[in-house]
Write an enzyme that holds these catalytic residues in place. Structure first.
Site, PDB file in Angstrom:
ATOM      1  N   ARG A  60       0.990  -1.364  -0.240  1.00 43.62           N
ATOM      2  CA  ARG A  60       0.030  -0.147   0.114  1.00 43.62           C
ATOM      3  C   ARG A  60       0.903   1.417  -0.043  1.00 43.62           C
ATOM      4  NH1 ARG A  60      -2.290   3.291   3.801  1.00 43.62           N
ATOM      5  NH2 ARG A  60      -1.815   1.659   5.472  1.00 43.62           N
ATOM      6  N   TYR A 113     -11.863  19.532 -14.299  1.00 39.50           N
ATOM      7  CA  TYR A 113     -12.524  18.266 -14.448  1.00 39.50           C
ATOM      8  C   TYR A 113     -13.619  18.383 -13.168  1.00 39.50           C
ATOM      9  CZ  TYR A 113     -13.632  13.749 -13.384  1.00 39.50           C
ATOM     10  OH  TYR A 113     -14.431  12.311 -12.991  1.00 39.50           O
ATOM     11  N   ASP A 183      -2.918  20.336 -12.984  1.00 40.10           N
ATOM     12  CA  ASP A 183      -3.231  18.980 -13.587  1.00 40.10           C
ATOM     13  C   ASP A 183      -2.932  18.829 -15.130  1.00 40.10           C
ATOM     14  OD1 ASP A 183      -4.748  16.798 -14.789  1.00 40.10           O
ATOM     15  OD2 ASP A 183      -6.452  17.052 -13.436  1.00 40.10           O
ATOM     16  N   LYS A 208      -5.656   8.097 -18.417  1.00 34.75           N
ATOM     17  CA  LYS A 208      -5.926   8.678 -19.837  1.00 34.75           C
ATOM     18  C   LYS A 208      -4.564   8.368 -20.604  1.00 34.75           C
ATOM     19  CE  LYS A 208      -9.329  10.398 -17.635  1.00 34.75           C
ATOM     20  NZ  LYS A 208      -9.832  10.019 -16.029  1.00 34.75           N
TER      21      LYS A 208
END
Length: 398
Positions: A60, A113, A183, A208
């Site tokens: 993790r 977004y 971003d 993406k």
């Protein structure tokens, strides 16, 4: 300058972050499918958990396959380090929760977004963080203050493809003592490297273009060694949005062809945008590569090419839906950056929760359609779009 820093982008896309596996000689990075790692003795375990010694102890927080992806992204972005997450929103949430506290303010140049804007407005507002929206850099100057901890930007913006002057925005933010988060999902490090324009952190929905094949969900943030260490220690450890090793493997594979894919995406998007100029069915056409785009000059300074997204406004939701339903090569789906062309109606999908007032203010109209232009033959894509436009009723919003 290190050997890696002197290498070109395509070379680093293939080689950065990994070499032959030291144990087996494997050419591809192995998928380390393990939840935990033995650390030998209690003293070393304590150092690992405290972040005082690098190493692997729990997937993790650290995994060799994931680490190879992080190191590749750091190299491609020109960053000191990078930290990976299980999704782009996991990355955005970790940034917000690491660097913001009650009483702070965050400013952004909209639109963003829809998920990011929802995080800022709906979630952070509950915990005493003030959120300011600016239309442009000049408006940003009037909104930042000594309470502003983060300034959040996209390049270009989603879905209107507005271009923000990153260097100018960073100067405004830094004058107020704020960190700049960019971003870079739409541009990728192949087209824009925001850290070179003054950004402190650069994030991606790696789902993406970085993955590029529509088969992985992931996020990543790059920046200085100190900021990434803080983000890893707090944002990754406490938010828990960890990236799995198989997803990291897919990203490593995808990144090797990133520069080749982006060249094709950009060339196809430019050709499509030029073919659509002055089309009578369109009320507006948004693509930074067009001379008439208001952000064209800034984009030319910040970007190697102008990206793979084209947005067009057909004037009404009726017209937009008719157009979308007649496309054959542009699959209707959210997301973007796939080798396959995709299409979406932001107002009713990715941005619907923002509400009509915010959508109208940000130019996300009922007639706006976002096209993620893939790497198919450009002639086929142009024919598909022009054919769908012929099916739009003349009375539908025009």
């Amino acid at each position: 300058m290190s050997k890696q820093e002197s290498q070109g982008f395509r070379t680093r896309a293939v080689h950065a972050g990994h070499g032959l596996d030291p144990v087996t000689g494997a050419h591809a990075v192995p998928i380390y499918a393990t939840s935990t790692f033995g650390y030998g003795n209690a003293e070393r375990g304590a150092r690992l958990f405290a972040g005082e010694e690098p190493g692997y102890f729990y997937s993790r927080l650290s995994n060799p396959t994931v680490r190879a992806f992080e190191e590749k992204i750091a190299s491609l972005e020109g960053a000191g380090d990078a930290v990976a997450f299980g999704s782009g929103m996991g990355a955005a949430s970790a940034v917000a929760l690491t660097f913001l506290k009650a009483g702070d303010a965050v400013a952004f140049v909209g639109p963003l977004y829809g998920g990011t804007e929802g995080l800022l407005r709906d979630i952070l507002g509950r915990f005493g963080v003030t959120v300011h929206e600016a239309r442009d850099v000049e408006a940003l100057r009037t909104l930042v203050s000594d309470r502003t901890r983060l300034v959040w930007l996209e390049t270009p913006t989603n879905p209107t493809l507005k271009v923000v002057d990153l260097r100018a925005a960073a100067k405004v933010a830094h004058a107020a003592g704020a960190l700049v988060v960019v971003d870079n999902t739409f541009s990728t490090p192949y087209l824009t490297r925001p850290l070179e324009f003054g950004a402190d952190l650069v994030m991606h929905s790696a789902t993406k273009y970085l993955g590029g094949h529509g088969d992985v969900i992931a996020g990543v943030v790059a920046g200085s060694t100190d900021l990434v260490a803080e983000l890893r220690l707090h944002g990754l450890r406490h938010v828990g949005a960890a990236l799995g090793p198989f997803e990291a493997y897919l990203l490593l594979r995808g990144l090797k062809t990133l520069p080749l894919r982006m060249e094709a995406h950009c060339a196809n998007a430019q050709a499509l945008a030029e073919a659509l100029q002055d089309h009578p069915a369109l009320q507006a056409l948004h693509y930074p590569g067009l001379q008439g785009h208001p952000g064209h000059e800034v984009a030319a300074r910040q970007m190697r090419a102008f990206g793979g997204l084209v947005s067009l406004d057909l004037g009404s939701q009726e017209a937009a839906f008719a157009f979308l339903d007649h496309l054959k090569l542009f699959t209707q789906a959210v997301s973007l950056g796939d080798v396959e062309s995709l299409s979406s109606h932001p107002a009713s999908t990715t941005h619907q929760l923002l509400g009509e007032e915010t959508l109208a203010r940000q130019g996300i109209t009922p007639g706006l359609v976002r096209l993620s232009v893939g790497i198919e033959d450009p002639e086929d894509l142009i024919r598909d779009v022009l054919g769908a436009l012929e099916k739009v009723p003349v009375s539908a919003g025009r």
